[in-house]
Enzyme design. Structure first.
Site, PDB file in Angstrom:
ATOM      1  N   CYS B 400       0.805  -1.219   0.000  1.00  0.00           N
ATOM      2  CA  CYS B 400       0.000   0.000   0.000  1.00  0.00           C
ATOM      3  C   CYS B 400       0.839   1.270   0.000  1.00  0.00           C
ATOM      4  O   CYS B 400       0.491   2.250  -0.637  1.00  0.00           O
ATOM      5  CB  CYS B 400      -0.961  -0.009   1.173  1.00  0.00           C
ATOM      6  SG  CYS B 400      -0.151  -0.166   2.762  1.00  0.00           S
ATOM      7  N   HIS B 444      -2.019   0.367   7.057  1.00  0.00           N
ATOM      8  CA  HIS B 444      -2.366   0.785   5.698  1.00  0.00           C
ATOM      9  C   HIS B 444      -1.931   2.233   5.501  1.00  0.00           C
ATOM     10  O   HIS B 444      -1.730   2.975   6.460  1.00  0.00           O
ATOM     11  CB  HIS B 444      -3.887   0.655   5.522  1.00  0.00           C
ATOM     12  CG  HIS B 444      -4.321   0.719   4.092  1.00  0.00           C
ATOM     13  ND1 HIS B 444      -3.752  -0.047   3.105  1.00  0.00           N
ATOM     14  CD2 HIS B 444      -5.293   1.459   3.498  1.00  0.00           C
ATOM     15  CE1 HIS B 444      -4.349   0.212   1.952  1.00  0.00           C
ATOM     16  NE2 HIS B 444      -5.292   1.140   2.160  1.00  0.00           N
ATOM     17  N   ASP B 460      -7.991   6.033  -2.176  1.00  0.00           N
ATOM     18  CA  ASP B 460      -7.143   4.897  -1.800  1.00  0.00           C
ATOM     19  C   ASP B 460      -6.694   4.163  -3.044  1.00  0.00           C
ATOM     20  O   ASP B 460      -7.437   3.351  -3.597  1.00  0.00           O
ATOM     21  CB  ASP B 460      -7.915   3.945  -0.881  1.00  0.00           C
ATOM     22  CG  ASP B 460      -7.013   2.843  -0.345  1.00  0.00           C
ATOM     23  OD1 ASP B 460      -5.835   2.777  -0.752  1.00  0.00           O
ATOM     24  OD2 ASP B 460      -7.495   2.044   0.475  1.00  0.00           O
TER      25      ASP B 460
END
Lengths: 323, 654
Positions: B400, B444, B460
Site C-alpha cells: 500500500c 495501511h 485509496d
C-alpha cells in the site's frame, strides 16, 4: 529404662579397664594368627560388641575365614560354618523337621544357624531365597519354622564373606540386605614384614591350633551391655545428624543414609568408644567407623558404583563438628 | 571444594521457568549465555562436577553487567531483566548454604515480577501465577530438603490462596499513579507498530505481525468494511524516498456540531510509545485526557502512549474534512529533481483531463489497467533518486505504501495538493465480544487530495489495484503464492474455522481481562473508594493518603509480629563460647581447627606442632570433652573451662 542405663554406667565404670585389657590381649592373640591386621581385628570386635553382623569383602586367600575362626575360638563360642552354593535351600541353614517312625512324631533337626558364631562363606553365591532366610534370622535373632519360633543362642554373630571379583554365578546382595550388616571391612594384602613372617611360618594352621578360649558367651554378653550403655551427648547426636543431613542433601550420593543407618552408626560408635577405653562417644569415634558403616549403604549419585573410601573421607571433611 | 547439592535441580527449574518468558525481550546473546549457564548447572548437578570458585564468578558477574548494559542500550528495563536472568543462575552456581539458596529463589520472584514490564495479557498472567506457585514450592523445599516435591506444590498453592485476600486488598488500595511506574515502554514495543514516516517498504514489514493494535466497540452498527479507515497520522513532506510529518503546522479542530450520521465507539489502544491515537475516518470528537483532535482530524497526546488506554470517540464518514479555503502551500512541494518520467506522465494526463476529479480517475485507471501487482514482497527498489519512476514503470509491484506514495507524487506533480495518511484499514470482528480487533497486519496508507469543490478527499489507490484488500477478502487480497498455507488453512477448511473461533475466543478473553482487570487505574481507584464511602474530594490527595495508611498498616503489622512472634532468646552456650575462644587463640598462632576436626584430633595436632603447649592444651581439651561429650558437666566445671581458656596464652606463632 533410666535405671538400666544408670546400672550399665556403673558396670562400665567398674569393668572399663578390665575390658581394655581384654581387648588388647584379644587383639594381640588374634594378631599372632592374622598377621598385621590389628585394625581389622579391632573393627571385628567392635562389630561383635555392638551386636551387629560383619561382612568381609575381599579376594580369596586373604584370611577371611581364618579371622572368623580365630575370633570364634578365642571368644570361647560355638562356631559353625556354611559354604554357600547356588543349590542351597533355606532348610540347609535353618534346619528341618523329620518324621520319626519310631516315635510317630516330627522331630526338629536344627540347622547350622543355631550357634554363636556363624561364618557364611561367599554369601553372594547362594540364591536370593536362601539369602533372605538367613538375613531374616540375623535381624530377628530367631527362626520361625512351621509356625514355631525358636530363639537363636546369644550372643549371635554372623560373619559373612563375599568375593567382589567373582561375578559369574553370584547373586549380589541388594541394598536392603546389605543394610543388615553393621560393618563391612576389607582385609587387604598383608604388609611386607607380616607377609615375610607368614611365609616363614608356613601357614596359619599351627598358630590356630594353639589359640585358647579367653572369654565365655556370658562375658561377651556383659561387654555388649557395656557397649550399649556408653554415654552419647546431645552434641554428638547433633554431629551424627549433620552427617545424615549431608548424605541426604549432597548430590554426591544417590540416596542418603536411612534412620536405621543413623542408629547403626551410633551403635558402632559406642562400641568403638568402649574399645578405645572411654565411656562416652567423641566425634573421632564416629569418624573412625563411618567409612565401614556407610561404605555399603551409600551409592554414588549415578546410582551405579559404591563410594570409594576417599570420597567418604571427603564427606567427613565437609561435615563440621558442632562446637 | 564445592559441589552442587540435591536442591540445585528444583531451583534451576524455577530459574528456567521464570527466565524463559523474558527471552523474546532480552538480547539473543544474553539468552544464549543463560542457556549455557543452565546447561552447565544441570550437568554439574547431574555429574557432581565442581562448581566455579568465587573469583571466576566475580569475573562472570562483571562480564554479565557489561553485556547486559551494552546490549540493551544502557540502563533500560531490558538491561536489568537481562542482568537479573544472568545473576540468578550465577547465584545458583555459588550456592553454598541455605541463605544463598533463599536469595536465589527470591531472585526468581523478581524475575517473575519483571515480566509485567513487557505485557500483562491473561496468558502471561496465568503463566506468572504458575511460576509463582512453582517457585513457592521450591522455596519450601529449600527450607525442607527432605520433603517430596509434588505435595509441596499443593502446600504452595494453599499458601498462595491464603495470600489472595492480601493481593486483592493491595490491588484495590495500593496507590496507583497515572502512566505507570516507569513512564516508558520497553524497547521492543517501540519498534513494533509504525513510526511517523512512510517509506517504500516499512508497512509491508508490519504486515506479518498479527499483534493486536487496538480493539474497537461500536455503540451502534458496525460500518461496512470499506469504510473502516483508521486514521493515525498525516504525512506532508516527501524527500523522494520517505514521507514525513514535517514541522507541525496544526491547530486544534474547532468543536463540530452533532450530526445524525455520527458513529460513537470505544477504542482500547495497546501502548505504541507514540503520540497519536487512532480514530475512524473522520473523527469529530475524542474524549481522553490530554488528547485533542487537530485540524487534519488526527488525534494527538502530549505524552506518548506507554500503557494501554481506553477512549471514546465520535466519527462521521460523511463529514467534510475540515479545510481552510486555501490548502497549505507545502501540500504541493516536491523535491526539485528526480522522477522525470512520472512528472512527464502527470503533466500529460492532467493536460488530457478536464479537471482534478477527472485526473484522479485517470491515474486510478492507470493503476487498474497496467499490470500492477499488490504484494507483500515487492522486488527491492534500486538505490537512486527515481524511486517513483522505478515503481511506476519498471517494478509495478508493491504494498500500500508504494501506491500511496506514488499516487501522492503524481498528484503533486500535476499541481494538485495531496498528502499521505497512515493508519489501519479493516479489522476482524469478534463474534464473542461484538468488537473489532485491528491488528498490526491491518496497517495501511492512503492518500488525500485537495480539490477546490470538495476540500480534502480520500483516495485509496490500493483499492484500485487490489479491491479485496479493502473489502476484507483475506484469501484473494494477495497473490496466491503469497497466501501462506496457514492462512488458507484458517480460512478455507472446517478445522481452520474452528481454530479461528478459538483464536477469537482467546482474544475476547484477553480483551475482557484488559478491560475489567488491567485497566483499573487511578481514576477507577478513586471512584471505587468513593463507592466505599471513603470519598476524597480531589484525586490528587488519594495516593499520599493511601501511602500513609499502608505505611501505618505495615508498621503495625511489623510491630505485632515483633511482639508476638519474637524468636526465643537463644540460651548462651558458655562451653561452646569458651571452646571457640580457644580455637581462635590457636588460629592466631597458625594452628586453626578444621571445621570437621574433633577435639581429640585437634589436641593431637597441637601436641605435635607445639609440644610446649601440650600440657595446658591437654587439660583444657579434656575439660571440654568431658563437658561436651561425657555428660558430666557441672556449672563450676564450665567456669573452670572458661578461666582455663582465659588464662591460656599460646604466645607467638613459631
Amino acid at each position: 529404662m533410666k535405671k538400666d542405663t544408670e546400672l550399665a554406667a556403673e558396670v562400665i565404670h567398674e569393668s572399663k579397664h578390665q575390658l581394655q585389657g581384654v581387648i588388647n590381649t584379644l587383639t594381640e592373640e588374634v594378631g599372632r594368627v592374622i598377621l598385621g591386621k590389628r585394625e581389622q581385628v579391632r573393627l571385628a570386635l567392635c562389630c561383635l560388641l555392638a551386636e551387629g553382623h560383619l561382612l568381609i569383602e575381599d579376594i580369596p586367600g586373604i584370611g577371611k575365614t581364618t579371622l572368623a575362626k580365630v575370633l570364634a575360638e578365642i571368644l570361647g563360642m560355638e562356631f559353625r560354618r556354611i559354604q554357600c552354593t547356588s543349590d542351597m535351600l533355606p532348610g540347609d541353614i535353618l534346619g528341618v523337621s523329620v518324621f520319626e517312625q519310631t516315635a510317630g512324631t516330627f522331630r526338629f533337626h536344627p540347622g547350622p544357624i543355631f550357634t554363636h558364631v556363624l561364618l557364611t562363606d561367599e554369601i553372594n553365591r547362594s540364591t536370593p531365597k536362601t539369602q533372605s532366610a538367613l538375613l531374616e534370622a540375623m535381624e530377628e535373632r530367631q527362626v520361625t519354622l512351621e509356625g514355631e519360633t525358636r530363639p537363636l543362642p546369644r550372643p549371635f554373630f554372623v560373619i559373612a564373606t563375599q568375593n567382589p571379583l567373582e561375578l559369574a554365578g553370584t547373586f549380589p546382595l541388594p541394598e536392603s540386605q546389605l543394610d543388615r550388616f553393621l560393618l563391612r571391612i576389607e582385609l587387604g594384602y598383608p604388609d611386607r614384614s607380616s607377609e615375610h613372617d607368614l611365609l616363614r611360618g608356613g601357614g596359619t594352621s599351627r598358630e590356630l591350633a594353639q589359640i585358647k578360649p579367653m572369654l565365655t558367651p556370658e562375658k561377651v554378653i556383659h561387654f555388649q551391655q557395656m557397649a550399649a550403655g556408653v554415654h552419647v551427648s546431645d552434641t554428638l547426636v547433633e554431629y551424627i545428624q549433620n552427617i545424615l543431613d549431608f548424605t541426604r542433601t549432597s548430590s554426591l550420593f544417590h540416596m542418603g543414609l536411612s534412620p536405621r543407618g543413623g542408629l547403626f552408626l551410633l551403635r558402632a560408635a559406642r562400641s568403638w568408644a568402649l574399645i578405645s577405653g572411654r565411656d562416652f562417644v567423641v566425634p573421632e569415634d564416629v569418624q573412625k567407623i563411618l567409612p565401614y558403616v556407610a561404605g555399603h549403604r551409600l551409592r554414588k549419585a549415578d546410582g551405579q558404583g559404591e563410594m570409594v573410601r576417599d570420597e567418604l573421607m571427603a564427606l567427613l571433611l565437609s561435615v563440621p563438628v558442632p562446637t | 571444594m564445592i559441589y552442587p547439592d540435591r536442591q540445585t535441580k528444583p531451583i534451576l527449574g524455577a530459574i528456567v521457568l521464570c527466565t524463559l518468558p523474558h527471552f523474546t525481550y532480552i538480547s539473543p546473546i544474553v539468552a544464549a549465555a543463560c542457556l549455557l549457564l543452565w546447561g552447565y548447572a544441570a550437568a554439574a548437578s547431574a555429574y557432581a562436577w565442581r562448581l566455579p570458585g568465587r573469583r571466576l564468578l566475580l569475573v562472570f558477574a562483571g562480564i554479565s553487567f557489561a553485556a547486559a548494559m551494552s546490549l540493551h542500550e544502557g540502563f533500560t528495563i531490558e538491561a536489568f531483566v537481562a542482568l537479573l536472568s544472568l545473576m540468578a543462575v550465577l547465584k545458583l552456581l555459588e550456592s553454598r548454604d541455605l541463605r544463598d539458596r533463599m536469595i536465589t529463589v527470591i531472585l526468581c520472584y523478581f524475575l517473575i515480577a519483571g515480566r509485567i514490564f513487557f505485557g500483562d495479557s491473561m496468558g502471561v498472567t496465568i503463566y506468572m501465577l504458575l511460576t509463582i506457585l512453582f517457585t513457592t514450592a521450591v522455596l519450601i523445599q529449600v527450607n525442607q530438603p527432605q520433603a517430596f516435591f509434588p505435595p509441596l506444590l499443593r502446600l504452595g498453592g494453599v499458601l498462595l490462596l491464603q495470600a489472595f485476600p492480601f493481593m486483592l486488598v493491595f490491588f484495590l488500595l495500593f496507590p496507583r499513579f497515572q502512566g505507570g511506574l516507569w513512564g516508558r515502554t520497553h524497547l521492543n514495543t517501540a519498534q513494533t507498530g509504525f513510526s511517523d514516516q512512510v517509506g517504500f517498504g516499512n508497512i509491508a514489514e508490519l504486515a506479518r505481525n498479527t499483534e493486536v493494535a487496538f480493539r474497537v466497540e461500536f455503540a451502534g452498527e458496525v460500518p461496512p468494511r470499506n469504510q473502516l479507515y483508521w486514521r493515525g497520522i498525516v504525512l506532508w513532506d516527501f524527500d523522494g524516498r520517505t514521507w514525513r510529518r514535517g514541522a507541525s503546522r496544526l491547530s486544534p479542530l474547532p468543536p463540530p456540531e452533532a450530526d445524525p450520521g455520527d458513529i460513537a465507539y470505544t477504542i482500547t489502544l495497546e501502548p505504541h510509545n507514540q503520540h497519536w491515537l487512532f480514530t475512524l475516518d473522520l473523527a469529530r470528537e475524542i474524549s481522553f485526557r490530554q488528547a485533542y483532535l487537530q485540524n487534519d482530524h488526527t488525534s494527538f497526546r502530549w505524552r506518548p502512549i506507554t500503557s494501554r488506554i481506553t477512549y471514546q470517540a465520535v466519527s462521521n464518514p460523511d463529514t467534510r474534512l475540515y479545510s481552510r479555503k486555501h490548502f497549505p502551500k507545502h501540500a504541493l512541494e516536491l523535491p526539485e529533481q528526480g522522477n522525470p518520467r512520472s512528472r512527464a506522465m502527470a503533466e500529460t494526463l492532467f493536460r488530457e483531463s478536464g479537471g482534478g476529479q477527472e485526473y484522479i480517475g485517470k491515474v486510478l485507471e492507470y493503476f487498474r489497467e497496467q499490470p500492477f501487482e499488490y504484494t507483500l514482497q515487492p522486488p527491492p527498489l534500486a538505490e537512486g533518486d527515481d524511486l517513483v519512476d522505478q515503481f511506476l514503470f519498471r517494478n509495478r509491484s508493491g504494498f500500500c505504501e508504494h501506491y500511496a506514495s506514488s499516487f501522492a507524487f503524481l498528484m503533486r506533480a500535476a499541481g494538485l495538493p495531496a498528502r499521505v495518511v497512515a493508519g489501519y484499514q479493516g479489522g476482524e470482528s469478534n463474534p464473542y465480544g461484538d468488537y473489532l480487533a485491528v491488528r498490526q497486519s491491518d496497517a495501511h496508507a492512503w492518500c488525500e487530495v485537495w480539490l477546490p469543490a470538495t476540500g480534502w478527499l480520500r483516495v485509496d489507490p490500493t483499492s484500485a489495484v487490489a479491491p479485496a484488500r479493502v473489502t476484507g477478502d483475506v484469501l484473494n487480497a494477495l497473490p496466491a503464492e503469497e497466501t501462506s498455507s496457514l492462512l488458507s488453512f484458517l480460512y478455507s477448511t472446517p478445522l481452520g474455522q474452528r481454530l479461528r473461533g478459538m483464536i477469537n475466543l482467546w482474544d475476547f478473553v484477553n480483551s475482557q481481562w484488559n478491560r475489567r482487570v488491567m485497566s483499573y487505574s487511578a481514576n477507577e481507584q478513586s471512584s471505587f473508594l468513593t463507592a466505599l464511602g471513603l470519598g476524597i474530594r480531589s484525586s490528587e490527595e488519594l495516593p499520599p493518603l493511601l501511602a500513609i495508611i499502608l505505611a501505618a498498616a505495615t508498621l503495625i503489622l511489623i510491630l505485632v509480629f515483633a511482639l508476638f512472634f519474637r524468636p526465643k532468646e537463644p540460651v548462651r552456650d558458655l562451653t561452646a563460647e569458651a571452646w571457640l575462644d580457644f580455637c581462635r587463640k590457636m588460629e592466631r598462632i597458625g594452628l586453626p581447627r578444621r571445621p570437621a576436626q574433633g577435639p581429640l584430633d585437634y589436641l593431637r595436632h597441637i601436641c605435635q606442632q607445639r609440644p610446649d603447649l601440650a600440657q595446658n592444651a591437654d587439660k583444657l581439651v579434656s575439660f571440654y570433652v568431658r563437658l561436651r561429650y561425657a555428660g558430666k558437666g557441672r556449672p563450676d566445671e564450665i567456669q573452670s573451662l572458661r578461666s582455663l581458656v582465659k588464662k591460656f596464652n599460646p604466645g607467638r606463632s613459631a
